[in-house]
Design a protein around this motif. Structure first.
Motif, short mmCIF file in Angstrom:
data_model
loop_
_atom_site.label_atom_id
_atom_site.label_comp_id
_atom_site.label_asym_id
_atom_site.label_seq_id
_atom_site.Cartn_x
_atom_site.Cartn_y
_atom_site.Cartn_z
N ALA A 49 41.38 58.43 8.12
CA ALA A 49 40.90 58.02 6.79
C ALA A 49 39.75 57.06 7.08
O ALA A 49 39.70 56.50 8.19
CB ALA A 49 42.02 57.34 6.00
N ALA A 440 47.20 57.35 4.25
CA ALA A 440 46.83 58.70 4.70
C ALA A 440 47.72 59.05 5.89
O ALA A 440 48.26 58.16 6.54
CB ALA A 440 45.36 58.75 5.12
N GLN A 441 47.88 60.34 6.12
CA GLN A 441 48.70 60.74 7.26
C GLN A 441 48.13 61.97 7.94
O GLN A 441 47.40 62.75 7.33
CB GLN A 441 50.15 61.02 6.84
CG GLN A 441 50.37 62.25 5.98
CD GLN A 441 50.22 61.96 4.51
OE1 GLN A 441 50.67 60.91 4.04
NE2 GLN A 441 49.59 62.84 3.78
N GLN A 442 48.48 62.09 9.21
CA GLN A 442 48.09 63.28 9.97
C GLN A 442 49.34 63.69 10.76
O GLN A 442 49.90 62.89 11.51
CB GLN A 442 46.97 62.94 10.96
CG GLN A 442 46.55 64.10 11.83
CD GLN A 442 45.60 63.67 12.95
OE1 GLN A 442 45.81 62.66 13.60
NE2 GLN A 442 44.56 64.45 13.18
#
Ligand SMILES: Cc1cc2nc3c(=O)[nH]c(=O)nc-3n(C[C@H](O)[C@H](O)[C@H](O)COP(=O)(O)OP(=O)(O)OC[C@H]3O[C@@H](n4cnc5c(N)ncnc54)[C@H](O)[C@@H]3O)c2cc1C
Length: 525
Positions: A49, A440-442
């Motif tokens: 992000a 945010a994430q991944q």
């Protein structure tokens, strides 16, 4: 007319870059071709992000070989540690916490285990130290050896023999054991047992009761950071900064690195490699080709079966590489509040693992294509020590998640969103409120690691680190000395000896093999 290079290296993973740097340092002309738009392979930093930068896959350094650091001047090229010796906090599901730093332990551990810890570590570190010479050697062939190979075999024997009789007997006894039995024999407290069991299985498709897990633990302990063996470091700028330093060194020695250049075929003419074709059809000629891609991809896809002996082709096709590890990266609005942990713990390594039995129970579902709902995790919060990782007051969390099987029954594309929820639920139990902090994430599943990073089966070693796939059997019997059975073709990645992890060892060894066997091209004056 297009340029011909002495050597083309396929892939700018850290091993491809190390190999290229050594070849260029020896005065050879080297072109590195990388499919991705960035160097690093699985050792990259990603911006998940705006302003949140985290190691996409590999996040901790414990094995980058000191000779590689020194000879490639990596410190001068930017290698730096946010922390060179991390403490580990092991957290049990019942809220218990163990703090570990080298020989010292505190928290949920018996007094007798505190006393036993230094002796246990000393024993393992000594064994690992004796195995260290093997890292930078070409494994000898099992048959048909020449003088050089006999010397290598003698070095291998000497490394074990030099342990002395008592240590050698101890080594031969425990080397084939599983880590579950080893830690049960030496400790009574579940969290200290879990700490060693976790280190043995992270990144593998093995449980603590699997054979060979003492060897994988020794492999993890073989490295050193600075002069400290067994230490774990957090690279400043994430793992991508490490590979940027290696790339800078390779360029400084004269190597050329091209991104967005996927090799579609290794061209073989008259039983010899003559160059590569890019996916768009461009042909680039070279005296030899060194591949950082996996053995499977290199030989079965890029060379193609028609150039391979049937037996060799079958052996390569049978390499076991089923990843069982995922990666979760989170951008957070604040520092997460892990139960019972203080600021020093959050700046270190956090391992969610209750006991070796619990880890084994987490491994079980993966055998049947299911994930564990309460997985073993290795977590770092790089922004706690590295201000470049996230905007002020905000944070990134990097978690290696064990036991996410490559062949998930329902398929990763269908199950990804649900798995993310499972992982956040699990984290919430240890760090209440963390869900609300997620900006945010991944999530990288083994399928993503295969598709986006080219790791076969999403396996971080490109092939299981198992007894039948080590040393002279890596990647397969008869091809462990980096040169493949097609003239001018070499391997330099994690699928070759000694395996994966950010060590630079396969890249270094492959370069030595290339320099010994492949002459530079004659150039026009
Ligand atoms: C989730 C995860 C966490 C990990 N954590 C750690 C850790 O904390 N510490 C640690 O030491 N190790 C860790 N590892 C392991 C480590 O990242 C790998 O073992 C190591 O990076 C492998 O390096 P490599 O250079 O051999 O291969 P790779 O990094 O896989 O690089 C291969 C390169 O080749 C390129 N390539 C492939 N095919 C082609 C082609 N046809 N044309 C052009 N380019 C091509 C790829 O794009 C890639 O850049 C982790 C791995 C994963 C997946």
């Amino acid at each position: 007319m297009s340029t011909r290079y002495d050597h083309i290296v396929i892939g700018a993973g850290h091993n491809g870059l190390v190999c290229a740097a050594y070849l260029a340092r020896a005065g050879r002309s080297v072109l590195v071709l990388e499919a991705a738009e960035e160097v690093g392979g699985a050792a990259r930093t990603a911006e998940i992000a705006p302003g949140f930068r985290v190691s996409a896959c590999a996040h901790l350094l414990y094995g980058l070989h000191p000779r590689v650091i020194r000879e490639l001047s990596l410190r001068r090229h930017g290698l730096d540690y946010a922390s060179a010796s991390l403490q580990t906090a092991v957290m049990g599901a019942d809220g218990s916490v163990l703090r570990l730093k080298t020989d010292h332990a505190a928290g949920a551990i018996d007094a007798a285990d505190i006393v036993a810890l230094p002796g246990f570590r000393r024993r393992l570190l000594k064994m690992a130290r004796h195995l260290r010479p093997m890292l930078l050697m070409q494994p000898p062939r099992l048959a048909g050896r020449d003088l050089k190979q006999n010397i290598d075999l003698a070095r291998l024997g000497f490394a074990i023999r030099s342990m002395g009789q008592a240590d050698m007997r101890d080594f031969l006894r425990i080397a084939t054991m599983n880590v579950f039995d080893l830690v049960q024999d030496n400790f009574a407290s579940p969290l200290i047992q879990a700490a060693f069991a976790a280190d043995a299985v992270l990144g593998t498709n093995l449980g603590p009761r699997s054979p060979g897990t003492v060897l994988t633990l020794l492999y993890r302990l073989i490295g050193e950071v600075g002069p400290v063996q067994g230490a774990v470091a957090l690279p400043r700028g994430g793992m991508g900064a490490v590979t940027q330093a290696i790339a800078a060194s390779a360029r400084d020695f004269g190597a050329t690195i091209r991104m967005g250049a996927a090799v579609g075929r290794i061209r073989v003419e008259g039983e010899r490699v003559v160059g590569v074709e890019l996916a768009d059809g461009e042909f680039i000629a070279a005296g030899s080709v060194v591949s950082n891609a996996s053995p499977q991809r290199t030989l079965l896809d890029l060379v193609g079966p028609r150039h391979l002996d049937a037996g060799f082709q079958r052996d390569i096709g049978k390499i076991r590489a089923k990843g069982n590890t995922a990666k979760l990266n989170l951008a957070l609005s604040g520092l997460p509040a892990f139960r019972g942990l203080d600021a020093a713990d959050l700046a270190g390594r956090i391992v969610l693992a209750g006991s070796p039995s619990a880890i084994e129970a987490q491994f079980d579902p993966s055998k049947y294509g299911e994930w564990s709902p309460e997985p073993l995790m290795e977590i770092t919060i790089p922004s706690a020590t590295d201000a470049t990782a996230a905007p002020s007051g905000q944070h990134v969390l990097s978690a290696v998640v064990q036991y996410a099987p490559y062949r998930l029954k329902e398929g990763w594309d269908a199950a990804r969103a649900r798995y993310l929820e499972v992982l956040l639920d699990h984290l919430e139990r240890f760090a209440p409120g963390i869900r609300q902090q997620v900006v945010a994430q991944q999530l990288l599943t083994p399928l993503d690691l295969e598709r986006d990073y080219g790791m076969p089966g999403g396996h971080w070693h490109h092939g299981e680190l198992a007894i039948d796939q080590l040393l002279m059997l890596r990647p397969v019997n008869g091809a462990a000395r980096y040169a493949m059975p097609i003239a001018g073709l070499f391997l330099c990645g994690a699928g070759a000896h000694p395996g994966g992890g950010v060590t630079g060892a396969p890249g270094h060894n492959a370069a030595q093999a290339v320099l010994a066997e492949a002459k530079p091209l004659e150039r026009a004056a």
